[in-house]
Design a protein around this motif. Structure first.
Motif, PDB file in Angstrom:
ATOM      1  N   GLY A  46      18.990  16.882 -11.784  1.00  0.00           N
ATOM      2  CA  GLY A  46      17.613  17.374 -11.798  1.00  0.00           C
ATOM      3  C   GLY A  46      16.701  16.562 -10.908  1.00  0.00           C
ATOM      4  O   GLY A  46      15.891  17.126 -10.143  1.00  0.00           O
ATOM      5  N   VAL A  47      16.810  15.248 -10.995  1.00  0.00           N
ATOM      6  CA  VAL A  47      15.977  14.372 -10.146  1.00  0.00           C
ATOM      7  C   VAL A  47      16.326  14.586  -8.677  1.00  0.00           C
ATOM      8  O   VAL A  47      15.435  14.682  -7.813  1.00  0.00           O
ATOM      9  CB  VAL A  47      16.148  12.890 -10.552  1.00  0.00           C
ATOM     10  N   SER A  48      17.611  14.696  -8.384  1.00  0.00           N
ATOM     11  CA  SER A  48      18.040  14.928  -7.016  1.00  0.00           C
ATOM     12  C   SER A  48      17.478  16.237  -6.477  1.00  0.00           C
ATOM     13  O   SER A  48      16.991  16.298  -5.338  1.00  0.00           O
ATOM     14  CB  SER A  48      19.573  14.939  -6.943  1.00  0.00           C
ATOM     15  N   ALA A  49      17.514  17.287  -7.274  1.00  0.00           N
ATOM     16  CA  ALA A  49      16.981  18.584  -6.839  1.00  0.00           C
ATOM     17  C   ALA A  49      15.474  18.510  -6.597  1.00  0.00           C
ATOM     18  O   ALA A  49      14.968  19.056  -5.608  1.00  0.00           O
ATOM     19  CB  ALA A  49      17.302  19.656  -7.880  1.00  0.00           C
ATOM     20  N   LEU A  99      17.598  10.915   0.682  1.00  0.00           N
ATOM     21  CA  LEU A  99      17.531  10.150  -0.560  1.00  0.00           C
ATOM     22  C   LEU A  99      18.009  11.003  -1.731  1.00  0.00           C
ATOM     23  O   LEU A  99      18.694  10.513  -2.624  1.00  0.00           O
ATOM     24  CB  LEU A  99      16.113   9.641  -0.806  1.00  0.00           C
ATOM     25  N   ALA A 100      17.654  12.287  -1.718  1.00  0.00           N
ATOM     26  CA  ALA A 100      18.121  13.193  -2.766  1.00  0.00           C
ATOM     27  C   ALA A 100      19.640  13.251  -2.797  1.00  0.00           C
ATOM     28  O   ALA A 100      20.256  13.258  -3.877  1.00  0.00           O
ATOM     29  CB  ALA A 100      17.535  14.591  -2.556  1.00  0.00           C
ATOM     30  N   LEU A 101      20.260  13.253  -1.632  1.00  0.00           N
ATOM     31  CA  LEU A 101      21.727  13.249  -1.577  1.00  0.00           C
ATOM     32  C   LEU A 101      22.297  11.943  -2.112  1.00  0.00           C
ATOM     33  O   LEU A 101      23.321  11.939  -2.806  1.00  0.00           O
ATOM     34  CB  LEU A 101      22.212  13.504  -0.149  1.00  0.00           C
ATOM     35  N   LEU A 102      21.647  10.838  -1.802  1.00  0.00           N
ATOM     36  CA  LEU A 102      22.096   9.549  -2.345  1.00  0.00           C
ATOM     37  C   LEU A 102      21.991   9.529  -3.865  1.00  0.00           C
ATOM     38  O   LEU A 102      22.885   9.012  -4.549  1.00  0.00           O
ATOM     39  CB  LEU A 102      21.283   8.395  -1.756  1.00  0.00           C
ATOM     40  N   ILE A 103      20.917  10.086  -4.394  1.00  0.00           N
ATOM     41  CA  ILE A 103      20.759  10.155  -5.853  1.00  0.00           C
ATOM     42  C   ILE A 103      21.880  10.995  -6.442  1.00  0.00           C
ATOM     43  O   ILE A 103      22.490  10.629  -7.456  1.00  0.00           O
ATOM     44  CB  ILE A 103      19.378  10.717  -6.232  1.00  0.00           C
ATOM     45  N   LEU A 104      22.186  12.109  -5.794  1.00  0.00           N
ATOM     46  CA  LEU A 104      23.258  12.978  -6.277  1.00  0.00           C
ATOM     47  C   LEU A 104      24.607  12.273  -6.231  1.00  0.00           C
ATOM     48  O   LEU A 104      25.408  12.385  -7.161  1.00  0.00           O
ATOM     49  CB  LEU A 104      23.292  14.260  -5.451  1.00  0.00           C
ATOM     50  N   ILE A 105      24.851  11.512  -5.188  1.00  0.00           N
ATOM     51  CA  ILE A 105      26.110  10.778  -5.057  1.00  0.00           C
ATOM     52  C   ILE A 105      26.211   9.657  -6.082  1.00  0.00           C
ATOM     53  O   ILE A 105      27.280   9.400  -6.647  1.00  0.00           O
ATOM     54  CB  ILE A 105      26.249  10.210  -3.625  1.00  0.00           C
ATOM     55  N   THR A 106      25.105   8.972  -6.353  1.00  0.00           N
ATOM     56  CA  THR A 106      25.154   7.834  -7.275  1.00  0.00           C
ATOM     57  C   THR A 106      25.138   8.241  -8.744  1.00  0.00           C
ATOM     58  O   THR A 106      25.417   7.409  -9.603  1.00  0.00           O
ATOM     59  CB  THR A 106      23.994   6.859  -7.016  1.00  0.00           C
TER      60      THR A 106
END
Length: 122
Positions: free
Chosen positions: A19-22, A74-81
């Motif tokens: 959700g945060v990533s989106a 950054l959204a992709l990094l959040i999704l990856i982490t």
């Protein structure tokens, strides 16, 4: 922590991370389109990745400056982490239960994920 409660918590970590990533991707995409939405794209020449968009530090710095492409990255990094955080949380939960075998497995998986995220060894 009971296993059912742990499973719920781990599921919640994934839900929140996605959700945060989106939300971050939506903000970054909106900023990018606001600045470059009418620009014509030239496909005849390859421009490569802008400086700073190719490292975690550069992405975070650019996102803090409010740059759309960097916020989207950054959204992709959040999704990856997000799954990495789940494995770390699992290791902590298993350690609290005293389950050394699962702690060792989680730590091994966590180390492999971090090596992959940070670019390998050597």
């Amino acid at each position: 922590m009971p296993r059912t409660r742990l499973a719920g918590l781990l599921g919640r970590v994934l839900q929140v991370g996605v959700g945060v990533s989106a939300a971050v991707a939506l903000v970054g995409g909106s900023i990018y389109l606001g600045h470059h939405g009418t620009a014509l794209t030239e496909y005849g020449e390859f421009h490569g990745v802008p400086q700073g968009l190719d490292s975690v530090h550069g992405i975070v710095r650019g996102a803090l400056e409010g740059r759309g492409r960097w916020i989207t990255q950054l959204a992709l990094l959040i999704l990856i982490t997000t799954p990495i955080a789940r494995v770390a949380l699992s290791a902590v939960a298993f350690a609290r239960e005293g389950d050394r075998a699962y702690v060792a497995i989680c730590l091994f998986v966590l180390s492999m994920l971090l090596v992959g995220l940070l670019g390998g060894i050597g």
